[in-house]
Design a protein around this motif. Sequence first.
Motif, PDB file in Angstrom:
ATOM      1  N   VAL A 284     -13.386  -4.515   0.275  1.00  0.00           N
ATOM      2  CA  VAL A 284     -13.874  -3.337   1.012  1.00  0.00           C
ATOM      3  C   VAL A 284     -13.017  -2.149   0.623  1.00  0.00           C
ATOM      4  O   VAL A 284     -11.919  -2.301   0.089  1.00  0.00           O
ATOM      5  N   GLY A 285     -13.511  -0.965   0.880  1.00  0.00           N
ATOM      6  CA  GLY A 285     -12.691   0.216   0.626  1.00  0.00           C
ATOM      7  C   GLY A 285     -12.498   0.460  -0.856  1.00  0.00           C
ATOM      8  O   GLY A 285     -13.217  -0.055  -1.694  1.00  0.00           O
ATOM      9  N   ARG A 286     -11.496   1.249  -1.190  1.00  0.00           N
ATOM     10  CA  ARG A 286     -11.256   1.591  -2.581  1.00  0.00           C
ATOM     11  C   ARG A 286      -9.793   1.390  -2.928  1.00  0.00           C
ATOM     12  O   ARG A 286      -8.900   1.739  -2.144  1.00  0.00           O
ATOM     13  N   GLU A 469      -0.484  -0.903  -3.615  1.00  0.00           N
ATOM     14  CA  GLU A 469      -1.543  -0.913  -2.601  1.00  0.00           C
ATOM     15  C   GLU A 469      -0.925  -1.101  -1.219  1.00  0.00           C
ATOM     16  O   GLU A 469      -0.122  -2.021  -1.016  1.00  0.00           O
ATOM     17  N   ASP A 470      -1.340  -0.273  -0.269  1.00  0.00           N
ATOM     18  CA  ASP A 470      -0.678  -0.384   1.030  1.00  0.00           C
ATOM     19  C   ASP A 470      -1.180  -1.552   1.865  1.00  0.00           C
ATOM     20  O   ASP A 470      -0.604  -1.861   2.894  1.00  0.00           O
ATOM     21  N   ASP A 471      -2.221  -2.248   1.409  1.00  0.00           N
ATOM     22  CA  ASP A 471      -2.657  -3.419   2.178  1.00  0.00           C
ATOM     23  C   ASP A 471      -2.503  -4.702   1.377  1.00  0.00           C
ATOM     24  O   ASP A 471      -3.217  -5.674   1.595  1.00  0.00           O
ATOM     25  N   ILE A 472      -1.534  -4.708   0.450  1.00  0.00           N
ATOM     26  CA  ILE A 472      -1.361  -5.880  -0.418  1.00  0.00           C
ATOM     27  C   ILE A 472      -1.007  -7.137   0.376  1.00  0.00           C
ATOM     28  O   ILE A 472      -1.352  -8.255  -0.001  1.00  0.00           O
ATOM     29  N   GLU A 473      -0.347  -6.945   1.540  1.00  0.00           N
ATOM     30  CA  GLU A 473       0.064  -8.123   2.311  1.00  0.00           C
ATOM     31  C   GLU A 473      -1.118  -8.908   2.847  1.00  0.00           C
ATOM     32  O   GLU A 473      -0.949 -10.061   3.252  1.00  0.00           O
ATOM     33  N   VAL A 474      -2.274  -8.293   2.903  1.00  0.00           N
ATOM     34  CA  VAL A 474      -3.457  -9.009   3.399  1.00  0.00           C
ATOM     35  C   VAL A 474      -3.714 -10.242   2.544  1.00  0.00           C
ATOM     36  O   VAL A 474      -4.129 -11.286   3.035  1.00  0.00           O
ATOM     37  N   GLU A 476      -1.424 -11.126  -0.350  1.00  0.00           N
ATOM     38  CA  GLU A 476      -0.239 -11.702  -0.997  1.00  0.00           C
ATOM     39  C   GLU A 476       0.937 -11.630  -0.045  1.00  0.00           C
ATOM     40  O   GLU A 476       1.571 -10.592   0.085  1.00  0.00           O
ATOM     41  N   PRO A 477       1.247 -12.746   0.614  1.00  0.00           N
ATOM     42  CA  PRO A 477       2.294 -12.711   1.638  1.00  0.00           C
ATOM     43  C   PRO A 477       3.672 -12.383   1.072  1.00  0.00           C
ATOM     44  O   PRO A 477       4.539 -11.927   1.812  1.00  0.00           O
ATOM     45  N   SER A 478       3.876 -12.620  -0.229  1.00  0.00           N
ATOM     46  CA  SER A 478       5.211 -12.377  -0.762  1.00  0.00           C
ATOM     47  C   SER A 478       5.387 -10.941  -1.210  1.00  0.00           C
ATOM     48  O   SER A 478       6.461 -10.530  -1.601  1.00  0.00           O
ATOM     49  N   GLN A 479       4.339 -10.174  -1.186  1.00  0.00           N
ATOM     50  CA  GLN A 479       4.445  -8.781  -1.606  1.00  0.00           C
ATOM     51  C   GLN A 479       4.162  -7.875  -0.419  1.00  0.00           C
ATOM     52  O   GLN A 479       3.258  -8.121   0.359  1.00  0.00           O
ATOM     53  N   GLN A 480       4.975  -6.846  -0.289  1.00  0.00           N
ATOM     54  CA  GLN A 480       4.642  -5.811   0.688  1.00  0.00           C
ATOM     55  C   GLN A 480       4.515  -4.504  -0.059  1.00  0.00           C
ATOM     56  O   GLN A 480       4.959  -4.387  -1.187  1.00  0.00           O
ATOM     57  N   TYR A 481       3.925  -3.541   0.622  1.00  0.00           N
ATOM     58  CA  TYR A 481       3.799  -2.214   0.022  1.00  0.00           C
ATOM     59  C   TYR A 481       5.192  -1.622  -0.167  1.00  0.00           C
ATOM     60  O   TYR A 481       5.553  -1.139  -1.232  1.00  0.00           O
ATOM     61  N   ARG A 482       5.978  -1.650   0.923  1.00  0.00           N
ATOM     62  CA  ARG A 482       7.354  -1.171   0.846  1.00  0.00           C
ATOM     63  C   ARG A 482       8.271  -2.351   0.533  1.00  0.00           C
ATOM     64  O   ARG A 482       8.192  -3.391   1.178  1.00  0.00           O
ATOM     65  N   GLN A 483       9.130  -2.147  -0.450  1.00  0.00           N
ATOM     66  CA  GLN A 483      10.034  -3.228  -0.866  1.00  0.00           C
ATOM     67  C   GLN A 483      11.453  -2.691  -0.975  1.00  0.00           C
ATOM     68  O   GLN A 483      11.664  -1.538  -1.374  1.00  0.00           O
ATOM     69  N   ALA A 484      12.407  -3.545  -0.635  1.00  0.00           N
ATOM     70  CA  ALA A 484      13.799  -3.121  -0.744  1.00  0.00           C
ATOM     71  C   ALA A 484      14.210  -3.078  -2.204  1.00  0.00           C
ATOM     72  O   ALA A 484      13.693  -3.831  -3.019  1.00  0.00           O
TER      73      ALA A 484
ATOM     74  N   ILE B  26     -11.475 -10.318   5.047  1.00  0.00           N
ATOM     75  CA  ILE B  26     -10.645 -11.352   4.433  1.00  0.00           C
ATOM     76  C   ILE B  26      -9.472 -11.699   5.348  1.00  0.00           C
ATOM     77  O   ILE B  26      -9.043 -12.847   5.429  1.00  0.00           O
ATOM     78  N   GLU B  27      -8.956 -10.676   6.020  1.00  0.00           N
ATOM     79  CA  GLU B  27      -7.761 -10.865   6.828  1.00  0.00           C
ATOM     80  C   GLU B  27      -8.046 -11.417   8.223  1.00  0.00           C
ATOM     81  O   GLU B  27      -7.125 -11.700   8.976  1.00  0.00           O
ATOM     82  N   ASP B  28      -9.324 -11.573   8.558  1.00  0.00           N
ATOM     83  CA  ASP B  28      -9.651 -12.052   9.898  1.00  0.00           C
ATOM     84  C   ASP B  28      -9.407 -13.555  10.019  1.00  0.00           C
ATOM     85  O   ASP B  28      -9.265 -14.272   9.034  1.00  0.00           O
ATOM     86  N   GLU B  29      -9.391 -14.032  11.273  1.00  0.00           N
ATOM     87  CA  GLU B  29      -9.054 -15.430  11.509  1.00  0.00           C
ATOM     88  C   GLU B  29     -10.200 -16.351  11.105  1.00  0.00           C
ATOM     89  O   GLU B  29     -11.364 -16.045  11.350  1.00  0.00           O
TER      90      GLU B  29
END
Lengths: 651, 464
Positions: A284-286, A469-474, A476-484, B26-29
Amino acid sequence: MKPDPPGGEGSEPQNPGEEPRATDPEAGPGAEEATPEDELVAEDDAVIGRAFARSLKVLAALAAAALIVVALRYVFRAAPEEAREIPVAAPRAVAATPDVPAIAFTDITAEAGIDFVHVNGAEGEALLPETMGAGAAFFDFDRDGDQDLLLVNSTTWNARADAGPTMALYENDGAGRFADRTASLGLATSFYGTGVAVGDVDNDGWVDLFVSAVGPNRLFRNVEGGRFEDVTASAGVAGADTEWSSSSAFFDADGDGDLDLLVGNYVRWSREIDIEVGYQLTGVGRAYGPPLNYGGTTMDFYRNDGSGSFTDVSEEAGMHILNPATDTPVAKTLGLAPVDVEGDGDIDVLIANDTVRNFLLVNDGSGVFTEEGGSYGLAYSREGAATGAMGADAADFRNDGELGFAIANFANEMTSLYVSQGDPTLWSDEAITAGIGAPSRRVLSFGLFFFDYDLDGRLDLLQVNGHLEDDIEVVEPSQQYRQAPQLFWNAGPDAPATFVPVEPAPGDGLTRELVGRGSSYADIDGDGDLDVLLLQTGDRPLLLRNDQETGHHWLRFLLRGDGERVNRDGIGAWVEVEQRTAAGPVVQRRRVMPTRSYQSQVEPLVTIGLGAPASVDELERVEVLWPDGARQAVEVDSFNRVIEVDYEPPN
Amino acid sequence: MIEAHREFNEGVVDVDIFGVKPGGGIEDELIAPIRPEIPELEPGEDYLLEVVVRTLALGHHLTQGTADSNQLWLDVAVRDDTGRLLGRSGGLGEGNRVDPWSHFINVYMLDREGARIDRRNAEDIFVPLYDHQIPPGAGDVVHYRLAVPRAIGTTGLTVEASLHYRKFDTKYLRHIYGEETANELPILDLARDTVTFPVGPAEASGARVRQPVKPEWQRWNDYGIGLLRKGGTGRGELRQAIEAFTHVEELGRPDGPLNLARVYLAQGTVTDDAIAALERAATFEPPAPAWSVAWFSGLVNFQNGAVDEAIANFRSILEADSEEMRRRGFDFSRDVRLQNQLGLALFERAKRERGPARADARAERLHEARESFERGLAIDPENVTAHYNLGLIYSQLGDREASDRHQALHAKYKPDDNARDRAIAIARRADPAADHAAEAIVIYDLHRPERFEGDRAGVAGGGG
């Protein structure tokens, strides 16, 4: 083989359709009366028959022999080998890291007076430049002995040049407090800036400023530290109107004492090309479209005529590298690392390309380059594939005379660490053995540089990270948008792995999670250790003051060329310090090169950490190797000071 | 003839309506597995419908071969209990064309101008826009948007998912027979699954529910594999895959921790997560296959710099000859990836031998690495990784001629990194349906206003 019938070659052809008459020894009376021809045929048939029978007997004998052999082998076959099981073995736990010196990086951004915010123009259309960020440069624009700070800005897509967000030039008061002088210096002009390169292009003693952009690039001449003048048009360095330029570098490519300019270009991009493809992340989205789907470019190379006027010699200089299959440009450049790879006194350049092979431009000394990345082993990952390369730096990080290139790569890719193997034409990726492999897969790295944060004489490594991508965590749990960021301490030649990940203390500036892009370093407060600047796309930079308390000694070198044989900034010069230590002599070789990391410039001074020597007598040799080959010894009578070295021509 | 084809393809593929996600994202339960319990659907709610396609009895990718022209697609139909069609993806339109917005299990292949290879013009093949083939013994997850009408007026919603196959698409036939041609080629039903969902609290009447043939752990496992595979290595719906394989582990199968290790390797968390998962896989009851544990442990050790351990892991697989392996006819020395990985580990080990004092040890290791890559090339003479590394190794051993030869072969066999530059963008601009399907994660809409709803009379059924 049937013998030829007497009387001639070849046999009598039979009438078609006629069956050959077989010899029939049983034929008794009543058989056709034999003609002379019949007798000949009968004789031939008999010969055939005998030969055939003989063959049958031979074949039967052979078959029998074969059967006997097979039977014997079966009877005497080896007993089936013992089954060999695979030992069940989980992987070895990651070894506990040796004691790493405590670090302390303090966030002083606000206190230092830096209120700059990078504007990337993102409004929901996910246009690729928005996520790529911009760079920064530490340089002394007013020649008062401290490092000032330029922060490159991008802008909103419809901004006017005189009304939109602009770059910021902050003047350092010497103690690490910065005042915004942008407008009074004439730099308040809005455009989609990306990278920056600094250098004294006309050798008048004042450092000038080149800013690359999506669109025309800009050159600003430093007028005696009082203002900057846009001389792009007269200098001839704007580049193509629609080009997306990234990292750029000033260095003397042809050895004539002035600074030439190399500009890296990213991909062939326009809003129209970008918006017409439905890039998505989660259906969804772009989302941002990958560089894979855009055309490649060529680098731009400008030769300086000595007065700050440039000639575009890109093609002659070997910058037009084309794909042999399609005749289209290959490069998608994000990082540059100019360094003398061959030790022949001229500057070569590693070009870090995103999703296509890296280049090594080998200089013939006159500013003409040949691309050798592939044959030298610098082009690809260890699997032979191109990586998503971003920032780059080069250094002799083991103090053993071998250069290393560090290249920051995409998420799930390891940082590359190519090291020369005793031969400047042979390179191998040592990231795994050096200890930075696995940790660097967890992040998406942009800027990186080698620097000695604890002044122990060994170069450490700092990577700035952040996703696209700011929603990468959706997904890929090991990646976040902001990283140290990741800091690696150099544990020295006797350690099992050269680089050890450093765990900052809670609250330390290095624990901040960022949408990291460019990075730079400078000693902004004059206490000898290097402070760092970390940049974000679409957000504030982070200025971290190095508050290390190792008590280690140091020397800092400020080199100045004569503006004739050697460029005023001393770019391309090496400082060599040989030090007697308990473990034997250690030689540190460090170069003056502002171009490092991603789209950024570091301060020009060379910092040499010395650890804890008892006295200056332990310094066996301190020399400057100038770009023209001249070697100059430097007197050192005390530690912990800045030594200014002016070029002296060889006698 | 058609019957012969149907029999040949029996049991080759399975389709499983596995789960739904209220909210549609995708992120929904996730509510899964569907059956034996079947969740109630809410009128007016959007759902993400998860359909899993699994290859069972194939020794090759589905479909492989002429993957550009084989037409294999998922037909998903949603009906209320009067039979009225509420949503569809994969229906037929004019001339029996398949709705282009369906999910096709094929390769959408392009020529260098970004035009689709749609006339069996294999000589023009340049780069794929996407590859939706399913490897042998693997699964794929196809996401659909299912919207339950607010005023549904029935007690049940039946979802039927079937995998259709026919030899050529309509475009190709029209190229041969003319633009007015209708596609009369027989359509085979390779597999089918049906579930009736209750809507609202009332008992659904006339419910049609197929009983899944796979055990629950395998349904979770196939779902997880489909999620892991999305978008290629390191991308994919990894968070969701982790949840799926965690279920597999809880259901008492060693595939759970083993496949979790795969996800951790893909996402790069090898210093901790992957090690823990492989420790569990190694000691699981029943045990995970020893060769798999050794292989993944080798990869993890390699990335963590435990190179000697990695070498031992890979060698243990090459040298093994267990009862189980003999029974199943395994000979891992024929696995080019194993030879390559051993070569990489040996090469890495060689890099540790630095400086003139270690030159002999270094050369010895380089030769070992070389031998490993050469063995790989004997299996796959066009292998890019082997050629690349041999190019580097021969350079370091001083054999320039051999190095150049391998470098040239690497350049020759390596996919062109600039191939996508033009072709992909052109193709995506030209074909909105393909543009939509080319993303790594795709949600197909069952309620597109322009959807095709036709059925071909006399579809040769069977399956399921």
